[in-house]
Structure formats: C-alpha cells, structure tokens
Design an enzyme around this catalytic site. Sequence first.
Site, PDB file in Angstrom:
ATOM      1  N   HIS A   1       0.824  -1.206   0.000  1.00  0.00           N
ATOM      2  CA  HIS A   1       0.000   0.000   0.000  1.00  0.00           C
ATOM      3  C   HIS A   1       0.858   1.255   0.000  1.00  0.00           C
ATOM      4  CE1 HIS A   1       0.463  -0.799   4.425  1.00  0.00           C
ATOM      5  NE2 HIS A   1       0.625   0.504   4.484  1.00  0.00           N
TER       6      HIS A   1
ATOM      7  N   HIS B   1       4.063   7.102   3.768  1.00  0.00           N
ATOM      8  CA  HIS B   1       4.983   5.968   3.599  1.00  0.00           C
ATOM      9  C   HIS B   1       4.504   5.035   2.499  1.00  0.00           C
ATOM     10  CE1 HIS B   1       2.175   4.218   6.704  1.00  0.00           C
ATOM     11  NE2 HIS B   1       2.334   3.111   6.005  1.00  0.00           N
TER      12      HIS B   1
ATOM     13  N   GLU C   1       7.697   0.943   4.918  1.00  0.00           N
ATOM     14  CA  GLU C   1       7.156  -0.086   5.808  1.00  0.00           C
ATOM     15  C   GLU C   1       7.328  -1.423   5.094  1.00  0.00           C
ATOM     16  OE1 GLU C   1       2.891   0.250   6.373  1.00  0.00           O
ATOM     17  OE2 GLU C   1       2.907  -1.084   8.104  1.00  0.00           O
TER      18      GLU C   1
END
Length: 134
Positions: free
Chosen positions: A7, A79, A130
């Site tokens: 994502h 992020h 991430e």
Amino acid sequence: MLGRLNHVAIAVKDAEKAAKIYGAAFGAEISAAVPLPEHGVITVFVTLPNTKIEFIQPLGEASPIAKFIERNADGGIHHICYDVPDIIAARDKLIGEGARVLGDGVPKIGAHGKPVLFLHPKDFSGALVEIEQN
Ligand code: CO
C-alpha cells in the site's frame, strides 16, 4: 526479498473523510475505519485492483504522525509498504546492509494482522518504508 507494493499511505486529519472523497470521485471501495492504538493511528483502506491506499489519521497525543500533519495540514504521502516473505530475515538483511529499523526492531502487528516494521527514510531516498510479512 522485495515483494509487491502492499500500500501507499496518505496521512490526513480525517481518514474517513479522505477515503470517502476517493469513494465518491473514483467509485473506489473503502473499508471501515480501524483504530490501531499500538501504532497511534486510525486507518481506512481504499482497495485498488493491484494495491491499496491507506489513509491514516493521528490517534492519541503521542501519535507518530502528529508532527507530519502539523507540517502538512492538507495531508500528504507518508509511507510506502512492500511485502516481504520473512520479516525477520528481511530485517536482519537490511540491518546488515546498514539500514536503520525504527523503534526497537521488533515487528508490530499492522493493520492487516501481519507483522510490520518501518525503515528510516534517510536510508531510502527520503521515503519512509514499511515492510509487511506476506
Ligand atoms: Co502502512
């Protein structure tokens, strides 16, 4: 070790409101709001055919995204998240390459019930990364 793009996260003051705009403007499928107290955020996901957009808003006074929202009052990309097959192996390899893992280095359970870690943006072209085990 780098898998698919899991994502892209956009930090905003109101995650539901932001996701609803995507729902109305793009006809996108949006999730319910999920509070993640351990991460200090509320998340709402927009599902796309090949990835997701994660809207995050601060939760609690010690939210790690509070300063970001202060600096980016209209919201902004916060992020990007990549899948990795084995988060411990990925962490150890990244540390071996000189990358800095944020926090205590122990994976936390993220929004999808999977272990996640964050990597220092200065080690990755200015973008907070991430990694999620998938
Ligand atoms: Co994320």
